[in-house]
Design a protein around this motif. Structure first.
Motif, short mmCIF file in Angstrom:
data_model
loop_
_atom_site.label_atom_id
_atom_site.label_comp_id
_atom_site.label_asym_id
_atom_site.label_seq_id
_atom_site.Cartn_x
_atom_site.Cartn_y
_atom_site.Cartn_z
N ASP A 214 2.95 7.66 -1.37
CA ASP A 214 2.16 6.54 -0.87
C ASP A 214 1.76 5.61 -2.01
OD1 ASP A 214 0.83 5.02 1.00
OD2 ASP A 214 -0.95 6.29 1.07
N LEU A 215 1.70 4.30 -1.73
CA LEU A 215 1.39 3.30 -2.75
C LEU A 215 2.27 3.53 -3.98
CD1 LEU A 215 -2.52 3.12 -2.57
CD2 LEU A 215 -0.88 1.43 -1.72
N PHE A 216 3.56 3.55 -3.78
CA PHE A 216 4.53 3.92 -4.82
C PHE A 216 4.12 3.35 -6.18
CE2 PHE A 216 8.75 3.84 -6.90
CZ PHE A 216 9.09 5.16 -6.69
N HIS A 217 3.95 4.24 -7.15
CA HIS A 217 3.38 3.82 -8.43
C HIS A 217 4.12 4.45 -9.61
CE1 HIS A 217 1.49 7.80 -8.58
NE2 HIS A 217 0.98 7.59 -7.38
N VAL A 218 3.64 4.14 -10.80
CA VAL A 218 4.34 4.55 -12.01
C VAL A 218 4.38 6.07 -12.18
CG1 VAL A 218 2.31 4.40 -13.53
CG2 VAL A 218 4.59 3.93 -14.46
N ASP A 241 3.61 9.69 8.94
CA ASP A 241 2.21 9.27 8.78
C ASP A 241 1.26 10.36 9.27
OD1 ASP A 241 2.98 5.86 9.79
OD2 ASP A 241 3.15 6.83 7.84
N ARG A 242 1.55 10.94 10.41
CA ARG A 242 0.67 11.98 10.97
C ARG A 242 0.61 13.21 10.06
NH1 ARG A 242 -1.24 11.32 15.93
NH2 ARG A 242 -0.39 9.68 17.26
N LEU A 243 1.75 13.57 9.50
CA LEU A 243 1.79 14.74 8.62
C LEU A 243 1.00 14.46 7.34
CD1 LEU A 243 2.75 17.52 7.88
CD2 LEU A 243 4.98 16.57 7.27
N VAL A 244 1.18 13.29 6.76
CA VAL A 244 0.43 12.94 5.54
C VAL A 244 -1.07 12.90 5.84
CG1 VAL A 244 0.01 11.14 3.82
CG2 VAL A 244 2.35 11.63 4.56
N ASN A 245 -1.43 12.33 6.99
CA ASN A 245 -2.85 12.26 7.35
C ASN A 245 -3.44 13.65 7.55
OD1 ASN A 245 -5.05 11.60 9.87
ND2 ASN A 245 -5.10 10.30 8.04
N HIS A 252 -5.35 7.94 4.82
CA HIS A 252 -4.00 8.15 4.29
C HIS A 252 -2.99 8.33 5.42
CE1 HIS A 252 -5.42 8.62 0.15
NE2 HIS A 252 -6.40 9.35 0.64
N PRO A 253 -1.76 7.86 5.23
CA PRO A 253 -1.29 7.10 4.08
C PRO A 253 -1.68 5.62 4.17
CG PRO A 253 0.50 7.37 5.63
CD PRO A 253 -0.66 8.16 6.19
#
Length: 383
Positions: A214-218, A241-245, A252-253
């Motif tokens: 989530d929020l793909f970052h460095v 989304d449901r699994l991440v939440n 989240h996400p």
């Protein structure tokens, strides 16, 4: 300014294209712009503004310049990165990097004084436009974090009244006069455009990893680079989304499944993505993708909903490994940055919207004047 090459050598028919920007909280909209710019030539040079330049013209960035430089280098269509690029694109910059023209999205960005940052290259005829990706912006993502709403991944009819109210507020807060407030609509064509389209070779060592991303970052970039180094072909499973939440809770996400898929696919280290991957790595999944190694970061992981260890199968097969990316950044770290500096980012968003509104009003006025002149000419010719 310093330069870093990420791809091969120059060809005789090379058409060098310049693109620049802040690239703060790099998302699939930025990547899509780079993809389109690369299609206009053969070699893409991307200039990234410094923290000082962004603070002066827009307000404080979420990511540091070094983090942003690394994120842009990881975009698969970028051939070269120029650090500390000037905020206003000049002809001297294009000449210095042997670029035939500059590319930007079909909106206007302005300086602290309200001046179009591309007015010089436009006047010289060395400017091209690409389509801006609807439904996503750094302003929008910051708004999602500040509002603490799940409206970005839940269907409208499942949201309580308060959530729907926050969603309307979110749309109002992140609206751009150039693109309007719109939801990103995923299509199979967009996924194909982002995909490598390469199947693993029979001799390739296939590596599998999964998560929210989530929020793909460095931090994700550093992890995926290490994961790819464990084999020849990297497959990333993206949880729904449901699994991440379920395992992260709260709102989240921040980015929905389709947004996360494109963000990960745009990374040069990723070969394939499994959309809505299961939480547990099963024997069926391993056999289907011919997985040689299953990788996870050093962070802890929860049990599956049935209480089972999600990596029990690859552990039994002795193909599971936890690796250290060397970068401790997490999605929560980004959210914390936003929340801790809430007033600054709210102020930045309002400042940006006010400048955009003024620029858009000027654009509309000029457009109307040109239309009136054109109409008058046509009427005169008819007479």
């Amino acid at each position: 300014m310093s330069i870093s090459n990420t791809n091969g050598t120059k060809s005789e028919q090379e058409v060098r294209v310049w693109m620049d920007g802040c690239y703060d909280m790099v998302h699939f909209g930025h990547a899509n712009a780079c993809r389109q710019a690369k299609q206009m030539g053969t070699y893409l040079v991307v200039g990234v503004h410094s923290d000082a330049e962004i603070t002066k013209h827009k307000g404080p960035p979420v990511f540091s310049e070094q983090e942003r430089y690394k994120m842009v280098r990881a975009i698969k269509w970028v051939d070269e990165v120029v650090e500390d690029a000037p905020y206003v694109t000049a002809l001297e910059t294009l000449e210095k990097y042997n670029c035939q023209f500059c590319v930007h999205g079909d909106d206007i960005t302005v300086t602290a004084d309200g001046v179009d940052t591309y007015h010089i290259v436009k006047a010289a005829g060395r400017y091209r436009e690409c389509k801006r990706t609807q439904g996503v912006s750094t302003t929008d993502l910051v708004g999602r974090m500040l509002l603490v709403t799940k409206s970005h991944h839940e269907p409208d009819d499942m949201l309580p009244d308060r959530e729907n109210t926050l969603r309307m507020s979110l749309c109002k807060e992140s609206v751009s006069p150039w693109t309007g407030a719109s939801q990103f609509l995923a299509t199979t064509n967009k996924i194909i455009q982002f995909s490598n389209g390469r199947e693993p070779e029979p001799t390739d060592k296939v590596v599998y990893t999964a998560g929210a991303f989530d929020l793909f970052h460095v931090g994700h970039v550093d992890f995926l680079e290490k994961a790819k180094a464990c084999g020849d072909y990297l497959i990333v499973g993206l949880h729904s989304d449901r699994l991440v939440n379920r395992y992260k809770g709260s709102n989240h996400p921040i980015m929905n499944l389709h947004e996360r898929v494109l963000s990960v696919l745009a990374c040069r280290y990723v070969d394939e993505v499994v959309i809505g991957a299961p939480y547990s790595v099963t024997m069926e999944l391993i056999n289907h993708f011919k997985v040689s190694r299953v990788i996870h970061g050093r962070t802890t992981y929860d049990s599956d909903i049935d209480g089972q260890n999600p990596y029990e199968v690859p552990q039994a097969l002795k193909i599971f490994e936890q690796i250290d990316s060397g970068n401790p950044m997490s999605t929560q770290d980004i959210i914390t940055r936003i929340i801790d500096n809430r007033l600054e980012y709210e102020k930045r968003n309002k400042k940006k919207e006010a400048k955009e509104a003024a620029a858009y009003a000027t654009f509309q006025k000029l457009k109307a004047e040109n239309l009136n002149e054109s109409t008058a000419v046509n009427v005169g010719q008819q007479k």
